[in-house]
Design an enzyme around this catalytic site. Structure first.
Site, PDB file in Angstrom:
ATOM      1  N   LYS A   1      44.848  39.580  34.326  1.00 24.46           N
ATOM      2  CA  LYS A   1      44.547  39.657  35.763  1.00 24.46           C
ATOM      3  C   LYS A   1      43.464  40.720  35.958  1.00 24.46           C
ATOM      4  O   LYS A   1      43.751  41.878  36.274  1.00 24.46           O
ATOM      5  CB  LYS A   1      45.841  40.013  36.513  1.00 24.46           C
ATOM      6  CG  LYS A   1      45.979  39.269  37.812  1.00 24.46           C
ATOM      7  CD  LYS A   1      47.384  39.369  38.348  1.00 24.46           C
ATOM      8  CE  LYS A   1      47.419  39.319  39.848  1.00 24.46           C
ATOM      9  NZ  LYS A   1      46.729  38.229  40.506  1.00 24.46           N
TER      10      LYS A   1
HETATM   11  N1  PMP Z   1      46.745  32.096  39.507  1.00 21.02           N
HETATM   12  C1  PMP Z   1      45.927  33.063  39.956  1.00 21.02           C
HETATM   13  C2  PMP Z   1      44.468  32.934  39.712  1.00 21.02           C
HETATM   14  C3  PMP Z   1      46.461  34.177  40.630  1.00 21.02           C
HETATM   15  O1  PMP Z   1      45.656  35.137  41.085  1.00 21.02           O
HETATM   16  C4  PMP Z   1      47.856  34.254  40.850  1.00 21.02           C
HETATM   17  C5  PMP Z   1      48.428  35.433  41.588  1.00 21.02           C
HETATM   18  N2  PMP Z   1      48.745  36.486  40.710  1.00 21.02           N
HETATM   19  C6  PMP Z   1      48.653  33.224  40.365  1.00 21.02           C
HETATM   20  C7  PMP Z   1      48.080  32.168  39.696  1.00 21.02           C
HETATM   21  C8  PMP Z   1      50.150  33.284  40.523  1.00 21.02           C
HETATM   22  O2  PMP Z   1      50.669  34.278  39.687  1.00 21.02           O
HETATM   23  P1  PMP Z   1      52.049  35.016  40.010  1.00 21.02           P
HETATM   24  O3  PMP Z   1      53.030  33.926  40.283  1.00 21.02           O
HETATM   25  O4  PMP Z   1      52.347  35.782  38.786  1.00 21.02           O
HETATM   26  O5  PMP Z   1      51.808  35.852  41.201  1.00 21.02           O
END
Ligand code: PMP
Length: 302
Positions: free
Chosen positions: A154
């Site tokens: 991320k």
């Molecule tokens: N894809 C992207 C590109 C994101 O930014 C997020 C948000 N973190 C998600 C998927 C979903 O991830 P999570 O369920 O871990 O928040």
């Protein structure tokens, strides 16, 4: 409003007024998008404030740091403890938690940082994409090539792709973008994963060009516990014509229905879809309510 004059943030070992948590304009992170972050939620549960899957989120933060060579001096346990303290100091129970690891040192080189900074901020945030089913459009922007960037990390800079895709979709009157990968398969939204339903089963993109979301994993677990088959497989946008419903998942967005993707309108309303049922199970799980998972669940969803 992310902060007021009363808000406290954690910055580099101290709890400080959020207004004083600043960063200089020569910071390496600012110039090159060289930062990593998390998006986490805390919920008010019968047992008190609980951060949902804190360990998974902070392990992913460590993974993201490693992927881009940013040092992180705090353990998963320390990060979790600090997060609870930031919530408490702000009198927040239901809140979004944003840890950010960045390099504040003035540095215009393209070398990995040798030290890093840590911000943990909290604020109240409703469901990021609202709670009405969304009209999506396939974006002309692809997800970043996983051979160019560590796509499962991320990383701040990756979100330039998200910002331009989302802005472009909204500029054409849609609620949100849906991005394909470099091979033309459906990948995910700018900040959420994507699922569709067909014949009582769920389909979602596999590992490859997506962030494998923690909400995505939770939804897959909840679906499988309920006897619903989940396929992690590549699919082209044309396949959405055979879908009866769709939804997106993310910590900020939680579980949100999709009404259509371009001219493909899904026949089932979100409430009557598997996604709708899983959304209420997800809500029960994160808020610590008793989850009734009975055998008829899969039947009801069909
Ligand atoms: N894809 C992207 C590109 C994101 O930014 C997020 C948000 N973190 C998600 C998927 C979903 O991830 P999570 O369920 O871990 O928040």
């Amino acid at each position: 409003m992310y902060f007021t004059s009363n808000t406290i943030a954690f910055l580099d070992g101290e709890f400080v007024p959020a207004e004083q948590a600043t960063c200089g304009v020569y910071a390496q992170s600012l110039h090159y998008g060289y930062s990593v972050f998390e998006g986490i939620r805390a919920y008010n549960t019968p047992a008190g404030t609980r951060i949902f899957k804190a360990e998974e989120h902070y392990e992913r933060l460590h993974y993201s740091c490693k992927a881009v060579g940013l040092p992180l001096e705090y353990s998963v346990e320390e990060l979790t403890r600090i997060s609870y303290e930031v919530l408490e100091r702000n009198n927040l129970t239901d809140a979004y938690i944003r840890p950010l690891v960045y390099a504040a040192t003035p540095n215009m080189s393209l070398k990995a940082a040798t030290s890093s900074n840590l911000l943990i901020a909290v604020w109240e945030w409703g469901k990021y994409l609202g709670d009405q089913s969304l009209r999506l459009t396939i974006s002309p922007y692809e997800r970043p090539n996983p051979k160019a960037v560590p796509i499962e990390a991320k990383v701040g800079g990756h979100y330039v792709n998200s910002i331009i895709a989302s802005t472009e979709a909204k500029g054409r009157g849609y609620d949100e973008a849906l991005l394909l990968d470099m091979n033309g398969y459906v990948a995910e939204g700018p900040g959420a994963n994507f699922f569709f339903e067909r014949d009582g089963e769920l389909y979602t993109a596999p590992q490859g060009s997506i962030l494998r979301g923690i909400t995505r994993n939770t939804i897959i677990d909840l679906a499988r516990e309920a006897g619903i088959t989940v396929h992690e497989k590549f699919f082209k946008p044309e396949e959405l014509r055979t879908a009866s419903a769709a939804f997106m998942t993310g910590t900020a967005a939680e579980v949100i229905g999709i009404a259509s993707v371009d001219d493909v309108v899904f026949e089932k309303s979100f409430q009557h879809s598997i996604g709708g049922m899983l959304a209420s199970h997800y809500h029960a799980l994160v808020t610590g309510q008793a989850v009734s998972r009975n055998a008829s669940f899969a039947e009801q969803a069909r």
